[in-house]
Design a protein around this motif. Structure first.
Motif, PDB file in Angstrom:
ATOM      1  N   ASN A 251      -0.776 -30.608  12.843  1.00 61.63           N
ATOM      2  CA  ASN A 251      -0.995 -29.978  11.542  1.00 61.63           C
ATOM      3  C   ASN A 251      -0.149 -30.659  10.463  1.00 61.63           C
ATOM      4  OD1 ASN A 251      -2.854 -28.047  12.382  1.00 61.63           O
ATOM      5  ND2 ASN A 251      -1.264 -26.593  12.982  1.00 61.63           N
ATOM      6  N   TYR A 252       1.080 -31.043  10.823  1.00 66.54           N
ATOM      7  CA  TYR A 252       1.957 -31.739   9.875  1.00 66.54           C
ATOM      8  C   TYR A 252       1.379 -33.101   9.501  1.00 66.54           C
ATOM      9  CZ  TYR A 252       6.047 -34.175   8.027  1.00 66.54           C
ATOM     10  OH  TYR A 252       6.894 -34.910   7.244  1.00 66.54           O
ATOM     11  N   ILE A 253       0.957 -33.852  10.502  1.00 64.43           N
ATOM     12  CA  ILE A 253       0.408 -35.189  10.244  1.00 64.43           C
ATOM     13  C   ILE A 253      -0.885 -35.099   9.450  1.00 64.43           C
ATOM     14  CG2 ILE A 253      -0.599 -37.228  11.352  1.00 64.43           C
ATOM     15  CD1 ILE A 253       1.404 -36.878  13.609  1.00 64.43           C
ATOM     16  N   GLY A 255      -1.695 -32.854   7.362  1.00 65.96           N
ATOM     17  CA  GLY A 255      -1.424 -32.458   5.987  1.00 65.96           C
ATOM     18  C   GLY A 255      -0.697 -33.510   5.170  1.00 65.96           C
ATOM     19  N   ARG A 256       0.161 -34.317   5.810  1.00 64.70           N
ATOM     20  CA  ARG A 256       0.980 -35.282   5.088  1.00 64.70           C
ATOM     21  C   ARG A 256       0.404 -36.695   5.088  1.00 64.70           C
ATOM     22  NH1 ARG A 256       6.309 -33.787   4.195  1.00 64.70           N
ATOM     23  NH2 ARG A 256       6.415 -35.803   3.093  1.00 64.70           N
ATOM     24  N   PHE A 257      -0.326 -37.043   6.122  1.00 61.09           N
ATOM     25  CA  PHE A 257      -0.852 -38.407   6.251  1.00 61.09           C
ATOM     26  C   PHE A 257      -2.370 -38.353   6.422  1.00 61.09           C
ATOM     27  CE2 PHE A 257       3.410 -38.201   8.101  1.00 61.09           C
ATOM     28  CZ  PHE A 257       4.083 -39.129   7.316  1.00 61.09           C
ATOM     29  N   THR A 258      -3.033 -38.025   5.336  1.00 63.31           N
ATOM     30  CA  THR A 258      -4.484 -37.830   5.388  1.00 63.31           C
ATOM     31  C   THR A 258      -5.224 -39.107   5.754  1.00 63.31           C
ATOM     32  OG1 THR A 258      -4.556 -38.221   2.991  1.00 63.31           O
ATOM     33  CG2 THR A 258      -4.474 -35.928   3.745  1.00 63.31           C
ATOM     34  N   ASN A 261      -6.345 -39.396   9.332  1.00 64.09           N
ATOM     35  CA  ASN A 261      -7.492 -38.615   9.779  1.00 64.09           C
ATOM     36  C   ASN A 261      -8.762 -39.448   9.824  1.00 64.09           C
ATOM     37  OD1 ASN A 261      -5.945 -36.281  10.030  1.00 64.09           O
ATOM     38  ND2 ASN A 261      -6.248 -35.729   7.892  1.00 64.09           N
TER      39      ASN A 261
END
Length: 302
Positions: A251-253, A255-258, A261
């Motif tokens: 969830n952190y990744i 949200g911070r490193f789109t 994705n």
């Protein structure tokens, strides 16, 4: 074994843990640490394989046909391709689509370029099948198969890229296996020490039990139960930690490193833990069972 004997073994196994609480906690802690690291490696490995599969899906093989070949012959070649189990996708690209894709990749103004050529398609003989494989390591054999099909003029492939991916995949697999094996051996060693101490403490009691006719199985059972309890507890704790940690990290990744994705598909917690839970529980209880079984066989010669 009778129900009363089973109850006795469970009771004595739990009592053994309390008697050797410090060593039992050390064994549990070691199994927790080992299985936690195992879970991390498992999560990384599963996600790595997912990323590799995504990369493999972008490595395509193009099959071009002899000039003047009939539509029936092209269709037959396509059917032959689909008979191979390693094929993931097969897409037919006609000459018009090939020209459109080429112009979009090559020119700053692809529409102007196509208009300049009008109805004259410079790639009139460039119809092809675009193929992706389930496993990039199979590419060399598959290309050899394609080159032997009648009507195939040329096969274009990315052999170097496929070989590099296969080499990385193999290295990660062997490295993970080696690390996990070392962790499991360390866990079995600590359980061995814990059970050995329990046997030493109860040696006189065990001698009396053997003198009044207790079987080896009856004497061993509490120690095996002790090992299984230690292994089970040591496998449940890291599963709980890993579940919350993995969910928090993805969830952190996300949200911070789109940008990741679009390049990387993380395995969902449900898909990851549907296999990790039974594997970890099996390994934990297996370590406890076999560790205690080997120890009792070695030391219960009284």
């Amino acid at each position: 074994m009778r129900i009363s004997s089973v109850g006795y073994s469970i009771k004595q196994g739990a009592k053994n843990i309390r008697r050797n609480l410090l060593f039992s906690l050390a064994s549990v802690g070691t199994i927790v640490a080992c299985l936690f690291v195992f879970g991390l490696f498992y999560a990384v490995l599963i996600n790595f394989r997912s990323a590799i599969h995504k990369i493999e899906s972008t490595i395509s093989i193009s099959v071009f046909f002899d000039e003047g070949i009939s539509d029936e012959a092209i269709k037959l070649i396509g059917e032959q391709i689909l008979t191979r189990k390693e094929v993931d996708t097969r897409d037919f690209i006609d000459a018009d689509r090939a020209w459109k894709e080429f112009s979009e990749q090559t020119y700053d103004d692809p529409e102007a370029a196509r208009a300049a050529f009008g109805d004259d398609n410079p790639l009139a003989n460039s119809a092809s099948y675009k193929i992706t494989l389930k496993d990039a390591s199979k590419q060399a054999d598959f290309v050899q198969f394609l080159e032997g099909i009648q009507g195939v003029r040329k096969v274009s492939s990315s052999t170097y890229t496929a070989d590099s991916i296969s080499a990385i995949n193999t290295f990660v697999g062997y490295a993970s296996f080696g690390i996990i094996l070392i962790l499991l051996l360390v866990s079995i060693f600590l359980i061995n020490n814990t059970i050995t101490i329990g046997i030493t403490v109860r040696r006189e009691e065990i001698k009396i039990m053997k003198l009044i006719g207790a079987t080896n199985a009856f004497v061993r059972a509490p120690f095996i139960v002790e090992g299984i309890i230690i292994g089970l507890v040591g496998s449940i704790i890291p599963l709980i930690l890993l579940f919350y940690l993995y969910d928090m990290v993805i969830n952190y990744i996300a949200g911070r490193f789109t940008i990741l994705n679009s390049l990387f598909d993380f395995t969902s917690p449900g898909d990851l833990f549907k296999w990790l839970i039974p594997i970890t529980l099996l390994i934990g209880t297996g370590i406890g069972f076999f560790g205690s079984l080997l120890t009792t066989r070695k030391h219960l010669k009284v």
